[in-house]
Scaffold this motif. Structure first.
Motif, PDB file in Angstrom:
ATOM      1  N   ASP A 597      99.867  60.645  28.302  1.00 41.84           N
ATOM      2  CA  ASP A 597      98.597  60.311  27.645  1.00 41.84           C
ATOM      3  C   ASP A 597      97.433  60.443  28.633  1.00 41.84           C
ATOM      4  N   ILE A 598      97.656  59.981  29.862  1.00 38.42           N
ATOM      5  CA  ILE A 598      96.606  60.045  30.871  1.00 38.42           C
ATOM      6  C   ILE A 598      96.302  61.494  31.240  1.00 38.42           C
ATOM      7  N   ARG A 599      97.345  62.328  31.347  1.00 37.52           N
ATOM      8  CA  ARG A 599      97.128  63.744  31.669  1.00 37.52           C
ATOM      9  C   ARG A 599      96.378  64.447  30.541  1.00 37.52           C
ATOM     10  N   SER A 600      96.630  64.014  29.311  1.00 33.23           N
ATOM     11  CA  SER A 600      95.909  64.600  28.181  1.00 33.23           C
ATOM     12  C   SER A 600      94.419  64.265  28.271  1.00 33.23           C
ATOM     13  N   LEU A 601      94.105  63.011  28.626  1.00 33.39           N
ATOM     14  CA  LEU A 601      92.706  62.615  28.820  1.00 33.39           C
ATOM     15  C   LEU A 601      92.088  63.349  30.002  1.00 33.39           C
ATOM     16  N   ALA A 602      92.907  63.565  31.052  1.00 32.96           N
ATOM     17  CA  ALA A 602      92.429  64.282  32.234  1.00 32.96           C
ATOM     18  C   ALA A 602      92.045  65.717  31.875  1.00 32.96           C
ATOM     19  N   ALA A 603      92.855  66.358  31.059  1.00 36.96           N
ATOM     20  CA  ALA A 603      92.569  67.735  30.653  1.00 36.96           C
ATOM     21  C   ALA A 603      91.237  67.800  29.892  1.00 36.96           C
ATOM     22  N   LYS A 604      90.969  66.791  29.063  1.00 38.67           N
ATOM     23  CA  LYS A 604      89.709  66.751  28.322  1.00 38.67           C
ATOM     24  C   LYS A 604      88.532  66.554  29.286  1.00 38.67           C
ATOM     25  N   HIS A 605      88.755  65.792  30.349  1.00 40.50           N
ATOM     26  CA  HIS A 605      87.702  65.610  31.349  1.00 40.50           C
ATOM     27  C   HIS A 605      87.369  66.945  32.028  1.00 40.50           C
ATOM     28  N   ILE A 606      88.391  67.707  32.365  1.00 42.38           N
ATOM     29  CA  ILE A 606      88.173  69.017  32.987  1.00 42.38           C
ATOM     30  C   ILE A 606      87.395  69.926  32.041  1.00 42.38           C
ATOM     31  N   GLU A 607      87.725  69.878  30.760  1.00 44.07           N
ATOM     32  CA  GLU A 607      86.986  70.685  29.759  1.00 44.07           C
ATOM     33  C   GLU A 607      85.524  70.245  29.708  1.00 44.07           C
ATOM     34  N   SER A 608      85.303  68.926  29.701  1.00 45.34           N
ATOM     35  CA  SER A 608      83.935  68.399  29.628  1.00 45.34           C
ATOM     36  C   SER A 608      83.143  68.755  30.894  1.00 45.34           C
ATOM     37  N   LEU A 609      83.795  68.631  32.077  1.00 43.89           N
ATOM     38  CA  LEU A 609      83.119  68.952  33.325  1.00 43.89           C
ATOM     39  C   LEU A 609      82.794  70.445  33.406  1.00 43.89           C
ATOM     40  N   THR A 610      83.700  71.263  32.899  1.00 39.97           N
ATOM     41  CA  THR A 610      83.455  72.721  32.864  1.00 39.97           C
ATOM     42  C   THR A 610      82.208  73.023  32.039  1.00 39.97           C
ATOM     43  N   LYS A 611      82.120  72.395  30.894  1.00 39.04           N
ATOM     44  CA  LYS A 611      80.970  72.609  30.011  1.00 39.04           C
ATOM     45  C   LYS A 611      79.676  72.145  30.698  1.00 39.04           C
ATOM     46  N   TYR A 612      79.757  71.008  31.406  1.00 43.94           N
ATOM     47  CA  TYR A 612      78.580  70.459  32.083  1.00 43.94           C
ATOM     48  C   TYR A 612      78.095  71.406  33.184  1.00 43.94           C
ATOM     49  N   TRP A 613      79.008  71.901  33.999  1.00 44.90           N
ATOM     50  CA  TRP A 613      78.603  72.763  35.107  1.00 44.90           C
ATOM     51  C   TRP A 613      78.244  74.188  34.677  1.00 44.90           C
ATOM     52  N   ARG A 614      78.401  74.477  33.416  1.00 52.63           N
ATOM     53  CA  ARG A 614      77.906  75.746  32.874  1.00 52.63           C
ATOM     54  C   ARG A 614      76.473  75.595  32.363  1.00 52.63           C
ATOM     55  N   SER A 615      76.051  74.317  32.195  1.00 52.45           N
ATOM     56  CA  SER A 615      74.704  74.071  31.666  1.00 52.45           C
ATOM     57  C   SER A 615      73.687  74.060  32.801  1.00 52.45           C
ATOM     58  N   GLU A 616      72.411  74.222  32.459  1.00 52.83           N
ATOM     59  CA  GLU A 616      71.345  74.195  33.472  1.00 52.83           C
ATOM     60  C   GLU A 616      71.279  72.823  34.141  1.00 52.83           C
ATOM     61  N   GLU A 617      71.457  71.787  33.349  1.00 51.68           N
ATOM     62  CA  GLU A 617      71.421  70.423  33.909  1.00 51.68           C
ATOM     63  C   GLU A 617      72.554  70.228  34.916  1.00 51.68           C
ATOM     64  N   GLY A 618      73.741  70.732  34.569  1.00 52.79           N
ATOM     65  CA  GLY A 618      74.878  70.592  35.467  1.00 52.79           C
ATOM     66  C   GLY A 618      74.695  71.380  36.753  1.00 52.79           C
ATOM     67  N   VAL A 619      74.161  72.601  36.637  1.00 52.43           N
ATOM     68  CA  VAL A 619      73.910  73.426  37.830  1.00 52.43           C
ATOM     69  C   VAL A 619      72.915  72.711  38.737  1.00 52.43           C
ATOM     70  N   ALA A 620      71.895  72.086  38.144  1.00 52.70           N
ATOM     71  CA  ALA A 620      70.875  71.394  38.930  1.00 52.70           C
ATOM     72  C   ALA A 620      71.446  70.188  39.677  1.00 52.70           C
ATOM     73  N   SER A 621      72.504  69.597  39.104  1.00 55.06           N
ATOM     74  CA  SER A 621      73.078  68.395  39.724  1.00 55.06           C
ATOM     75  C   SER A 621      74.084  68.735  40.820  1.00 55.06           C
ATOM     76  N   TYR A 622      74.451  70.016  40.947  1.00 57.16           N
ATOM     77  CA  TYR A 622      75.474  70.440  41.907  1.00 57.16           C
ATOM     78  C   TYR A 622      74.821  70.782  43.240  1.00 57.16           C
ATOM     79  N   TRP A 623      75.006  69.914  44.221  1.00 54.58           N
ATOM     80  CA  TRP A 623      74.332  70.089  45.500  1.00 54.58           C
ATOM     81  C   TRP A 623      75.211  70.842  46.494  1.00 54.58           C
ATOM     82  N   THR A 624      74.568  71.719  47.249  1.00 53.78           N
ATOM     83  CA  THR A 624      75.216  72.438  48.349  1.00 53.78           C
ATOM     84  C   THR A 624      74.314  72.322  49.573  1.00 53.78           C
TER      85      THR A 624
END
Length: 633
Positions: A597-624
């Protein structure tokens, strides 16, 4: 001799008890116990110790007087035994034992002759004979009928009689000799030798009748402080304190005070308990074995595991010192809540007595004087509520190799080569170092120590809703930054202002990649640790997040990382791909969740994070680091 070692060997400061000054605590107890043994009768000391301690003002002074009373009781008991003589065959048979004989048999099988009246028996289920036997000097050890019969000389066995009360004689070539009955048979025929319950209570005598009319064997015996050994053995105190300070910086004094309290006031229950975290091989159990050396010798310690705590029976409560070694338990474990409640009961119950359900024996109750100690590689897994202020958690980031490199020279300085063939720490303690450490703790000044509340400096490091986790400030800031950016994007109820973020807003899952993409992770001057500097060190990120309560969760299909899909044509410029280790907070997943069950929730988190870092807001929050060069801190 070094100045440090000389300092450890300085005599304890003088103390005042009942208006008289003594050189140290040991001298005070010894002098008062001799006075009490000369003035009072044994039964009075057993029955009414509060008559003597009632008018004593301070807690420390009362503790010394109580120790003196217990020492006087032991002296009078031994005197009483030595004074007893029985006439058998026209000659006196000794029934008492010398101090050396008593000590020689205290924690193991007795090597000296014993008397029938020194044994009691209990009817139990599951025994072939239906009974077990206890010697009053060694009440923790259960014996069989055969063992008891062997320990009592046949000349002391009772003579058998017929229905008219005449001695039954056996005709032999040497003449008629009386037929004797084995003690197991004679004991079973007399109620005065039977006990119905086992108890543990420092305020009761060795055997007594409880309020329900049942005769009880009290398994509690006062802690015996060993004679002070040669001064050379006290060098171990310096080794132990420095070793503790190395693996738990800033915590050695508190730990030593806790251990000293267990020796000076074993009958006073602390409302805090110690949890020693850190990797294997750093010395947790070795140091604990030294601290509890005399407790173990005298049968006062017991080691349990989570299965024992979750089980029906609670025989372990018959021992005052309870240790849980190498504790490991996920929150998803079905027994989690049961174990948590047992730990809470052992460590902090306000009840004077705790109920006990022994296996194969009648239910009973014991005095609530238990001390709990836990050692674990996973301190964050110890079950407790978020507002639990009883657990003193000590995490260590020291490795096995670092610890050994530190303490090996300390032992070498006192002439001990721990790398020699066949070396065992227990053998070292038996040489005199164990007795020295016990005496050092016994004489340690703990007048300012509070065993019932965690110290302010320890509580100050705990978050209000996450008591017990020592968290570097940088990891806290990184998690708060993630919560205010990605967390707010995923859930509008999470504040977007980082100043308003609380631990209640921390996410269930955090990716290591998210930590390294935070702006604060590049701030080398921040309080705590430089996150980026430790990026390539194996296990560094896992350790930081573990201190914050997060546990690593392995990806499916035995992959090394959780990986999201590549950015597509609809992604914002500079979109980032998810390739990361992933961690979750077990306190934030539904109770009873299985790992699938936890791994299933983890997979959804990865999907959500992927979507976030594809957005302009997510790119802006990613510091290098490159991005930081165009941005002012």
């Amino acid at each position: 001799m070094s100045e440090v070692l000389q300092d450890f060997m300085k005599p304890s400061p003088a103390i005042c008890v009942l208006g008289k000054e003594y050189p140290n605590r040991l001298e005070a107890v010894d002098s008062l116990s001799r006075s009490y043994a000369a003035i009072f009768r044994l039964e009075y000391l057993r029955r009414s110790p509060e008559d003597i301690t009632g008018n004593v003002a301070g807690a420390e002074e009362r503790a010394i007087v109580l120790d003196a009373i217990n020492a006087a009781i032991r002296t009078l008991e031994q005197t009483e035994l030595a004074a007893q003589n029985v006439q058998v065959g026209g000659r006196a048979i000794r029934t008492g034992y010398t101090d050396d004989e008593i000590l020689a048999g205290y924690s193991g099988a007795k090597k000296v002759e014993t008397q029938p009246q020194d044994w009691v028996w209990m009817s139990v289920r599951g025994q072939k004979s239906g009974a077990i036997y206890f010697h009053i000097d060694d009440p923790y050890t259960e014996r069989t009928a055969g063992v008891m019969n062997e320990r009592i000389p046949q000349r002391l066995w009772e003579m058998d009689t017929d229905a008219d009360g005449n001695v039954v004689l056996l005709k032999t070539r040497q003449g008629d000799v009386p037929v004797r009955r084995a003690p197991a048979v004679s004991h079973l025929s007399r109620e005065q030798f039977e006990v119905k319950k086992l108890t543990m209570d420092p305020w009761k005598p060795g055997t007594y009748v409880d309020a329900g009319g049942d005769r009880c064997l009290n398994q509690y015996r006062a802690l015996q402080i060993p004679p002070r050994p040669e001064e050379k053995y006290f060098a171990i105190c310096n080794v132990a304190e420095q070793w503790l300070e190395f693996i738990y910086p800033g915590r050695s004094s508190y730990i030593l005070n806790h251990w000293a309290h267990a020796i000076q006031r074993p009958y006073e229950k602390p409302k805090t308990y110690l949890v020693f975290g850190g990797g294997q091989g750093i010395g947790k159990n070795v140091l604990l074995g030294l601290a509890k050396y005399i407790h173990t010798l005298q049968g006062k310690t017991i080691a349990v595991n989570k299965d024992t705590l979750a089980g029906r029976f609670s025989d372990y409560l018959m021992r005052p010192e309870i240790q849980i070694d190498e504790f490991e338990m996920e929150r998803s474990d079905p027994a989690y809540e049961k174990v948590k409640n047992k730990i809470k009961s052992i460590s902090g119950s306000a009840d004077r007595y705790l109920p006990v359900e022994p296996k194969g024996k009648p239910s009973t109750q014991v005095a609530n004087i238990h001390r709990l100690t836990i050692t674990t590689n996973y301190a964050h897994q110890v079950p407790r509520d978020n507002d639990d202020r009883r657990a003193a958690l000590f995490n260590s980031h020291v490795t096995k190799a670092q610890a050994k490199a530190f303490y090996t020279p300390l032992f070498a300085a006192i002439g001990v080569n721990i790398d020699s063939e066949g070396f065992e720490y227990r053998t070292l303690w038996d040489m005199g170092y164990g007795d020295a450490f016990a005496n050092w703790l016994y004489e340690r000044d703990i007048s300012e120590f509070d065993p019932h509340n965690l110290p302010d400096d320890l509580l100050a490091m705990y978050d209000d809703t996450r008591k017990g986790f020592e968290m570097p400030q940088t990891i806290v800031e990184a998690i708060e930054e993630i919560a205010a950016t990605y967390g707010h994007w995923a859930d509008a109820t999470v504040p977007s202002d980082i100043a308003e973020i609380t631990p209640d807003n921390w996410p269930v899952f955090i990716a290591g990649q998210q930590i390294f993409a935070t702006k604060c992770s590049f701030v080398s001057a921040a309080e705590g640790e430089d996150i980026q500097a430790g990026r390539k060190r194996n296990g560094h990120t896992e350790r930081l997040l573990r201190n914050a309560g997060y546990i690593k969760i392995d990806p499916p299909n035995r992959k090394k990382q959780w990986i999201g899909p590549l950015p597509n044509k609809d992604s914002a410029a500079g979109a980032i791909r998810v390739q990361t280790a992933l961690y979750y907070d077990p306190h934030r997943v539904p109770h009873g969740s299985k790992m699938d069950d936890i791994r299933s929730l983890a997979a959804k988190h990865i999907e959500s994070l992927t979507k976030y870092w594809r957005s302009e807001e997510g790119v802006a929050s990613y510091w290098t680091r490159d991005k930081l060069e165009t941005d002012s801190f």
